[in-house]
Design an enzyme around this catalytic site. Structure first.
Site, PDB file in Angstrom:
ATOM      1  N   CYS A   1      -4.511  -3.392   4.331  1.00 47.82           N
ATOM      2  CA  CYS A   1      -4.025  -2.880   5.606  1.00 47.82           C
ATOM      3  C   CYS A   1      -5.080  -2.945   6.734  1.00 47.82           C
ATOM      4  O   CYS A   1      -5.430  -4.019   7.195  1.00 47.82           O
ATOM      5  CB  CYS A   1      -3.485  -1.460   5.429  1.00 47.82           C
ATOM      6  SG  CYS A   1      -2.290  -0.962   6.703  1.00 47.82           S
TER       7      CYS A   1
ATOM      8  N   LYS B   1     -10.211   0.654  -0.859  1.00 50.59           N
ATOM      9  CA  LYS B   1     -10.099   0.434   0.589  1.00 50.59           C
ATOM     10  C   LYS B   1     -11.323   0.963   1.323  1.00 50.59           C
ATOM     11  O   LYS B   1     -11.740   2.111   1.135  1.00 50.59           O
ATOM     12  CB  LYS B   1      -8.829   1.101   1.112  1.00 50.59           C
ATOM     13  CG  LYS B   1      -8.525   0.786   2.575  1.00 50.59           C
ATOM     14  CD  LYS B   1      -7.209   1.432   2.993  1.00 50.59           C
ATOM     15  CE  LYS B   1      -6.865   1.142   4.446  1.00 50.59           C
ATOM     16  NZ  LYS B   1      -5.604   1.819   4.858  1.00 50.59           N
TER      17      LYS B   1
ATOM     18  N   GLU C   1       0.843  -1.186   0.000  1.00 55.10           N
ATOM     19  CA  GLU C   1       0.000   0.000   0.000  1.00 55.10           C
ATOM     20  C   GLU C   1       0.889   1.252   0.000  1.00 55.10           C
ATOM     21  O   GLU C   1       1.939   1.280   0.653  1.00 55.10           O
ATOM     22  CB  GLU C   1      -0.887  -0.002   1.249  1.00 55.10           C
ATOM     23  CG  GLU C   1      -1.812   1.195   1.366  1.00 55.10           C
ATOM     24  CD  GLU C   1      -2.562   1.223   2.687  1.00 55.10           C
ATOM     25  OE1 GLU C   1      -3.627   1.869   2.740  1.00 55.10           O
ATOM     26  OE2 GLU C   1      -2.093   0.611   3.672  1.00 55.10           O
TER      27      GLU C   1
END
Length: 523
Positions: A223, A190, A91
């Site tokens: 993440c 995300k 990321e």
């Protein structure tokens, strides 16, 4: 520090043995077993803007991103020589972080929906404007003849949409997946942002699963997503999803949430393979990548050096989970004693509404005193582990944690058994139930919960608790940021347990980290 948990693993990059760094290598067989595929993850030392809040041009943004993309291309070509079939990059690895909404705009590519448009950016570069990064990644996938997963910032016009921001566009933190012929297979935006003011949260969570000819279905998320039900857990409702790609820019936080710690725990908890690529920024506490299976891990953790690191490993197409039963045919005496303790314990009783932990213990009458200390910004209730052997219990808010242990000698270190059952509210809001055996930072009770990476205390133990959730992540670290594998995990008599004999080095953390997703926003 890198660890090789598989005989069929090769770690590429800087292989050094020094304080804070340990690298290990295993060869990848040239004649690849058909039950395996070859995967790579790259922990990238980011080349970033010295002032990410400053406004810049698209030309200047591309010049910066090209420096990172050049390194990506080098890693793809190295991986191709080893027969890699899929590679994962971290990321923020192309553009960096700490932008404002305005300052990141020149770094964003336009992103058409792969569900609506079939597109090969490398072969059709003129089809859409502002797609230079996508074109470069697509060409890398072709050059390396491999699936490629990377993360970039993307933009999407949204005029007329009721939820459209004032500037008329959505800006997303986006993972992209390319096939080995350069086709844009899918994209994931995300959902659980972590203090990312430059990006928008999609109105609905993307549930992205892509298919491969070499290993079947992969899921993808990014993440901070790993701590939440949607999309991480929701994806795995599809039993055919046996692999997950996981770009991250993860800041380590011990004793419970180091990058390699939660990565491995997720693979064990769900019985999947996790291909995790973290960005490498030691000054920000960012390191920790790996290829994790439920039984083995190949990982890299390095807080000393400022260089990228490529991990290549063979990965089973059908991952085998950790056994929840005794498979030796002969009952371990310590496990037999654990089962007797569990069967005879009437201290915690569960009714239809909640768990009650009342009354005096009928075993361990000489319990040491409980105390409180901050761990991971939460107020844990703890009890010291003083003796050479024994069994302990500590309870809070309905969750009771138990430890049965023995050790060859009492080290000159303080260990404690802690419990927390409540809403975590710092750097995110989410409900956790935690049972943790930790080495404290010093000899004072107030040091329990501090970050520790080195330890000498050796234990054989059972750790268990009466969790109200089935989503429990086993976190297990020993000295030098070494990942350990439990001997056994599972449920017994309404309690979830972890047992281990024969640690490879001193215990840093052994924890059962439960997530009660339905209580993330209060009771």
């Amino acid at each position: 520090m890198s660890g090789a948990g598989s005989l069929l693993a090769l770690l590429c990059g800087c292989c050094a043995a020094a304080l804070g760094v340990l690298s290990g290598e295993r060869g990848v067989a040239e004649d690849q077993d058909t039950d395996y595929y070859v995967a790579a993850v790259y922990e990238h030392q980011l080349i970033s803007s010295p002032n990410p809040e400053a406004l810049t041009s698209r030309k200047q943004a591309l010049e910066l991103m090209t420096q990172n993309l050049n390194i990506y291309e080098q890693q793809v070509m190295t991986a191709a020589q080893k027969g890699v079939q899929i590679i994962v990059f971290p990321e923020d690895g192309i553009h960096g972080f700490n932008f404002t909404r305005a300052s990141i705009y020149p770094f964003l590519d336009f992103m058409p929906s792969p569900r609506l448009v079939r597109w090969n950016p490398c072969l059709e570069p003129q089809r859409f404007s502002d797609t230079e990064v996508l074109q470069r990644l697509s060409c890398m996938a072709i050059q390396g003849d491999m699936f490629l997963v990377a993360n970039l910032g993307t933009k999407q016009p949204c005029g007329g949409d009721p939820g459209c921001p004032r500037d008329g566009r959505y800006q997303f933190n986006t993972d992209v997946v390319f096939s080995n012929n350069g086709t844009l297979v899918d994209r994931y935006r995300k959902h659980n942002l972590y203090f990312e003011a430059a990006f928008d949260t999609p109105l609905q969570a993307d549930h992205i699963v892509f298919d491969t000819p070499f290993a079947g279905k992969f899921g993808v998320f990014t993440c901070f997503d790993i701590l939440f039900f949607d999309p991480a857990v929701a994806l795995l409702r599809d039993s055919e999803v046996k692999h997950v790609v996981f770009p991250a820019a993860w800041m380590n936080q011990l004793p419970l949430l180091a990058a390699i710690q939660i990565q491995r725990a997720f693979a064990m908890a769900f019985g999947v393979n996790l291909l995790a690529a973290n960005v490498h920024q030691p000054s920000l506490g960012m390191t920790g990548s790996g290829v994790h299976t439920p039984l083995k891990s190949v990982w890299h953790h390095d807080m000393e050096n400022f260089t990228g690191h490529l991990i290549i490993s063979q990965v089973a197409k059908n991952p085998q989970g950790l056994s929840t039963k005794n498979t030796t045919g002969k009952m371990d005496p310590t496990h037999s004693q654990f089962l007797k303790l569990l069967a005879g314990d009437a201290y915690c009783e569960k009714d239809s509404q909640e768990v009650h932990c009342d009354g005096a213990p009928r075993w361990n009458m000489n319990a040491p005193p409980t105390f409180h200390s901050e761990m991971m910004y939460d107020r844990f209730t703890l009890v010291p582990v003083w003796d050479r052997e024994g069994h302990l219990r500590v309870c809070a808010n309905g969750l009771c944690c138990y430890l049965r242990y023995q050790r060859p000698a009492v080290s000159d270190e303080l260990y404690a058994l802690g419990v927390f059952d409540g809403l975590h509210t710092v750097h995110g809001t989410y409900y956790v139930q935690v049972c943790a055996l930790v080495k404290c930072g010093g000899l004072g009770f107030d040091t329990c919960g501090q970050e520790v990476t080195e330890a000498t205390g050796m234990f054989e133990f059972h750790l268990w608790g009466n969790f109200s959730t089935s989503y429990i992540f086993p976190l297990f670290l020993t000295s030098g940021m070494t990942l350990e594998t439990p001997d056994q995990l599972g449920w017994e008599n309404g309690h979830y347990f972890l047992r281990k004999r024969g640690l490879s080095s001193g215990l840093v953390t052994a924890a059962l980290y439960g997530r009660v997703y339905e209580r993330d926003y209060g009771p």
